[in-house]
Design an enzyme around this catalytic site. Structure first.
Site, PDB file in Angstrom:
ATOM      1  N   HIS A 133       0.842  -1.209   0.000  1.00 51.28           N
ATOM      2  CA  HIS A 133       0.000   0.000   0.000  1.00 51.28           C
ATOM      3  C   HIS A 133       0.876   1.259   0.000  1.00 51.28           C
ATOM      4  CE1 HIS A 133      -3.503   2.491   1.493  1.00 51.28           C
ATOM      5  NE2 HIS A 133      -2.486   3.214   1.944  1.00 51.28           N
ATOM      6  N   GLU A 134       1.878   1.283   0.895  1.00 49.86           N
ATOM      7  CA  GLU A 134       2.741   2.462   0.984  1.00 49.86           C
ATOM      8  C   GLU A 134       3.685   2.560  -0.216  1.00 49.86           C
ATOM      9  OE1 GLU A 134       2.028   4.662   3.101  1.00 49.86           O
ATOM     10  OE2 GLU A 134       0.722   3.456   4.381  1.00 49.86           O
ATOM     11  N   HIS A 181       2.108   4.478  -2.977  1.00 51.04           N
ATOM     12  CA  HIS A 181       2.266   5.921  -2.749  1.00 51.04           C
ATOM     13  C   HIS A 181       3.656   6.378  -3.199  1.00 51.04           C
ATOM     14  CE1 HIS A 181      -1.330   6.818  -0.492  1.00 51.04           C
ATOM     15  NE2 HIS A 181      -1.051   5.983   0.488  1.00 51.04           N
ATOM     16  N   ASP A 221      -4.681   7.653  -1.270  1.00 51.85           N
ATOM     17  CA  ASP A 221      -5.586   6.773  -0.536  1.00 51.85           C
ATOM     18  C   ASP A 221      -7.009   6.850  -1.086  1.00 51.85           C
ATOM     19  OD1 ASP A 221      -3.662   5.805   1.296  1.00 51.85           O
ATOM     20  OD2 ASP A 221      -3.814   7.658   2.449  1.00 51.85           O
TER      21      ASP A 221
END
Length: 918
Positions: free
Chosen positions: A155-156, A159, A166
């Site tokens: 998830h990170e 980014h 998000d």
């Protein structure tokens, strides 16, 4: 004080180094060069290293499947702090350092707040700065709240690498959906769950129905979305990767464009997979057939700093006072910047190289003075850059057989056609090359050396009053040494003066600095009159004067007085140039100092493409708001452009009040190198720390719904969004390094090349008087000047408005007169009949037009609902005896259920009796 008890030294190191140029590269679908750095403030724990390995290994498999067999993690370096014990398997780093870290494992921003997050301050598709994990998160102690660490790393990583955002929004957790219901902000809408207020006190937890806010018509603040524990929906990783079934990114078919998620706001309603598919990584790879190998890990331990100064003394250094100015800057580096415990050597070069000092360890001022005596005094000969570098390697190898991680500080003012011949040798050496270019003709081949080795690139002109050479040397603090040893620049100023003219000013020494404070005065012709007053008005003298180098310095041992220091310098000669530089170190190793990190959005650029200046101000990890921040951009020939940087969430600034101050830069004067310097000043009672949560923090799982009951997690540690604390007055100077611009025309163009910037903060509210809009005014040229007019259009379809803006219904803006850039704009209108049937929302967007009829990009899209959304109509439930995070709520009967049961029983009994009697 308790708020800052954990001194997050790693971030201070990171910030002091300028922009984070990640060393990650993609090779045959695998990411190489990933750096995960453990903060020295983290207690030694070998388990942490194994947990990092396990996290990355599981993340690699999850990433491979999530990206449809396209990407995986190939090799990872783990940086071990210097204060951990030595183990034979630990190696010395080469180009890896804390400033290049992709992941920081360090104490929480504020004690108790272990939320993982990625630092992003660029637009959609822009790479992030770093990922922050706390030790407790990596050790698996927060899995209930955030899900498995490997999944969250993916998830990170999305980014950090691809610039997606998000698919939830802590500030707007609910929205009015087309279904005329209140929905949780999420992607996809196939994720099921319930919206509840869940409060626990002791062993008693109460579940309540969410109530609507009379103003927003949405749920009140305490309402949360609780996902079902068992689901079948596969998307999306950027919403809640902790759900077992979630294994994909939202795509064009599953993306929820209604939700006010950051992904929708920042990426024009595109799904995360659409953004990833548009990345350079995606375009350069094909789907793999076989599964990838597991990641390979390298354990690298930080050790003492090794630096060799390689200084140009060729004949061209005799012009424009270059040799002496180089010596002045090198004196500042040797007396103040270089940290105790470091090893330093020196080489001079012209068309040959000369070893002037083997490595000496800096223990006291004696070693520093010894190195000062090795500086060059005469300029002559040609330029052989490779000879200088090779001799620098020779100096280091006399002490260390391996030169991995050692640093060469190379300063030159000339071109050298043979400089390209040693680029491969430099790359393979394992050393880091920092390049300081003096004057307009310094060889550009050396830029490649600094780029491939992860070193810094700085530029200084012959305009001595701009102090660029000293600023460049002052920026060369260690990438890995304890932050309490780092030298922070508080002042850097210069003026051209005539005889008897004065240069006056003040410098603020705040309580976070003041240790080993250092004042340096330089002049070009004759020693000036020097006056320095401390905060109590007492005169401070005893400057050490060195006439040959035309410098005077004052080093104040220990911790000096906090407050405003006043200096006055009077020229004693005509056509004099005076400069003053002030540095200091952290006053207390347990209190993080205020730091400034300056950078451009890219290192090279072609006219007329705009660039963006960034300056981030923090104390530890906490953003500093309300500062006055000014950028000075100096061209090759000394022409300087001054820009005021803003943290207003408009124009070049992506997020408001995140401590990142930004501005567009378009006024290119010429081709060649430019240098960036930033000055930050905070006035008392005007500057605040922002204690609110970091942007892009991981989704917190408040609990799970199991068999209709909520199994709660401990409540998320929160600080009120309005909690801000004042910061005392301070001043800071930061060098943002050098960048190169090409294709600038020789003559100024009369053609307007720059449109207004995109409006990114449009907001809409509705009431009986109509729809009210607010936004920040753009400028005629991006964020400078004033636009000629606004075009406002509305639609019942967000995609029609995004894709066919010119065909949407236009609002009458005849009486809307634009204000100057960065002003707050307001406008109210009554919407007409939109063409879409059964429309449930009105979507609004703005386009700006300048005096040359150049138009901006269409703004972010705001919306208002044409109905009052309906909340869930479910009675309250009370669970009297659950313990959050340990036991699910017991299946007790609620009062309402009990009443229904009793009434039903009475009716059944009555029917039985009636039948029997009959």
């Amino acid at each position: 004080m308790g708020l800052f008890r954990s001194f997050v030294f790693l971030l201070a190191l990171y910030l002091l180094q300028g922009s984070n140029t990640s060393l990650v590269r993609l090779d045959n679908n695998g990411y190489e060069g990933i750096i995960i750095a453990i903060d020295p403030a983290v207690p030694e724990d070998e388990t942490l290293i194994q947990q990092i390995k396990d996290m990355v290994t599981s993340a690699s498999t999850y990433l491979f499947e999530a990206t449809k067999k396209r990407f995986f993690f190939k090799n990872v370096s783990i940086l071990i702090p210097e204060n951990w014990k030595n183990i034979t398997q630990y190696k010395r780093p080469k180009h890896e350092s804390y400033k290049h870290a992709d992941v920081l494992v360090s104490p929480p921003t504020i004690p108790g707040r272990d939320e993982p997050y990625t630092k992003q301050f660029t637009a959609c598709e822009g790479k992030g700065e770093y990922i922050h994990f706390t030790p407790d998160f990596v050790l698996g102690k927060k899995q209930n709240e955030f899900g498995p660490s490997g999944r969250l790393f993916v998830h990170e990583w999305a980014h950090h690498r691809w610039g997606v955002f998000d698919e939830y929004n802590d500030d707007e957790p609910f929205y009015s959906a087309k279904s005329k219901k209140i929905e949780a902000t999420r992607c996809s809408t196939g994720i099921t769950g319930i919206n509840r207020v869940y409060k626990c006190q002791g062993n008693s937890c109460v579940t309540k129905r969410c109530k609507t806010d009379s103003k927003t018509k949405l749920y009140e603040k305490d309402c949360q979305f609780f996902p079902d524990k068992y689901q079948t929906e596969k998307t999306s990783i950027m919403f809640m990767q902790g759900i077992d079934s979630v294994a994909e990114f939202c795509n064009n078919k599953t993306h929820n464009r209604e939700a006010p998620s950051l992904q929708n706001k920042m990426c024009d309603f595109r799904s995360t997979w659409e953004v990833i598919s548009n990345s350079e990584d995606f375009r350069n790879t094909v789907v793999m057939v076989a599964p990838p190998p597991p990641p390979v890990f390298s354990l690298l331990k930080i050790s003492e700093r090794i630096v060799c100064l390689v200084l140009d003394k060729s004949g061209s250094m005799d012009s424009s006072n270059r040799l002496n100015r180089m010596n002045q800057a090198a004196r500042h580096f040797l007396l103040q910047t270089i940290e105790n415990g470091s090893w330093v050597g020196m080489v001079h070069f012209d068309d040959r190289a000369y070893i002037k000092s083997n490595l000496i360890q800096i223990i006291s001022s004696n070693e520093r003075r010894q190195l000062l005596n090795s500086l060059p005094t005469v300029a002559s000969g040609g330029t052989s850059i490779c000879s200088g570098i090779r001799s620098g390697f020779q100096v280091i190898r006399k002490k260390y057989s391996q030169i991995d991680g050692s640093e060469i500080v190379l300063l030159t003012d000339g071109e050298d056609s043979s400089a390209n011949t040693c680029i491969d040798e430099v790359k393979q050496s394992g050393a880091i090359i920092h390049f300081i270019a003096l004057g307009p003709n310094a060889d550009k081949a050396v830029i490649k050396m600094s780029n491939v080795t992860g070193g810094g690139h700085f530029s200084a002109t012959d305009e001595a009053q701009n102090n660029g050479l000293i600023d460049a040397f002052a920026a060369l603090v260690s990438g890995n040494t304890d932050a309490s040893q780092q030298s922070l620049q508080l002042e850097s100023k210069g003026l051209k003066l005539n005889s008897t003219d004065w240069m006056n000013g003040t410098v603020i020494i705040d309580s976070t600095v003041g240790k080993d404070t250092f004042f340096l005065i330089t002049w070009n012709r004759q020693l000036p009159v020097i006056s320095l007053l401390d905060p109590t008005g007492n005169s401070v003298g005893n400057f050490t004067v060195d006439q040959p180098s035309k410098t005077a310095y004052l080093s104040i041992p220990g911790t000096t007085k906090v407050g405003v220091w006043t200096y006055s310098l009077q020229a004693n000669a005509k056509e004099e140039t005076l400069t003053i530089t002030v540095n200091s170190r952290a006053a207390n190793s347990s209190v993080p100092p205020i730091t400034v990190n300056a950078k451009m959005n890219k290192d090279t650029n072609s006219f007329p493409s705009p660039m963006i200046v960034y300056a981030e101000i923090l104390q530890g990890y906490i953003p500093i708001l309300g500062a006055n921040v000014t950028a000075f951009i100096e061209s090759n020939t000394g022409k300087t452009e001054v820009l005021e940087l803003l943290d207003n969430g408009a124009g070049a600034d992506s997020f408001k009040n995140d401590g990142v101050y930004s501005r567009y830069f378009t006024t290119y004067k010429e081709n060649g190198r430019y240098s960036l310097k930033v000055r930050a000043h905070g006035g008392e009672n005007a500057v605040m720390r922002n204690l609110w949560h970091p942007l892009n923090r991981a989704a917190y799982i408040p609990g799970w719904v199991v068999d209709g009951n909520i199994k709660g997690n401990p409540p998320r540690p929160e600080i009120d969004e309005n909690t801000q604390t004042n910061v005392e007055s301070f001043t800071r100077i930061a060098s943002g390094g050098a960048f190169v611009v090409s294709d600038v025309p020789n003559l100024p163009s009369s053609i307007d090349l720059f449109p207004p910037s995109q409006i990114t903060d449009l907001k809409a509210t509705s009431d009986e008087d109509g729809i009210s809009l607010t936004w920040t005014a753009p400028g005629d040229d991006f964020d400078v000047g004033k636009v000629r007019k606004y075009i406002i259009r509305i639609s019942g379809s967000v995609l029609d408005l995004r894709d066919n803006f010119d065909d949407a219904l236009q609002v009458n803006t005849t009486y809307l007169l634009p204000n100057e850039a960065n002003s707050k704009e307001t406008f109210t209108f009554k919407p007409g009949n939109i063409s879409e049937e059964n429309a449930t929302h009105i979507f609004i967007a703005i386009q700006s037009v300048d005096k040359s009829n150049l138009t901006s990009r269409v703004s972010n899209i705001a919306q208002v609902a044409l109905f009052v959304p309906q909340p869930d109509d479910i009675p309250d439930e009370i669970h009297p005896d659950p313990t959050p995070d340990k036991n699910p709520p017991k299946s007790g009967l609620s009062i309402s259920t009990l009443v229904v049961f009793v009434v039903g029983t009475v009716i059944i009994v009555s029917l039985i009796l009636s039948i029997t009697i009959c």
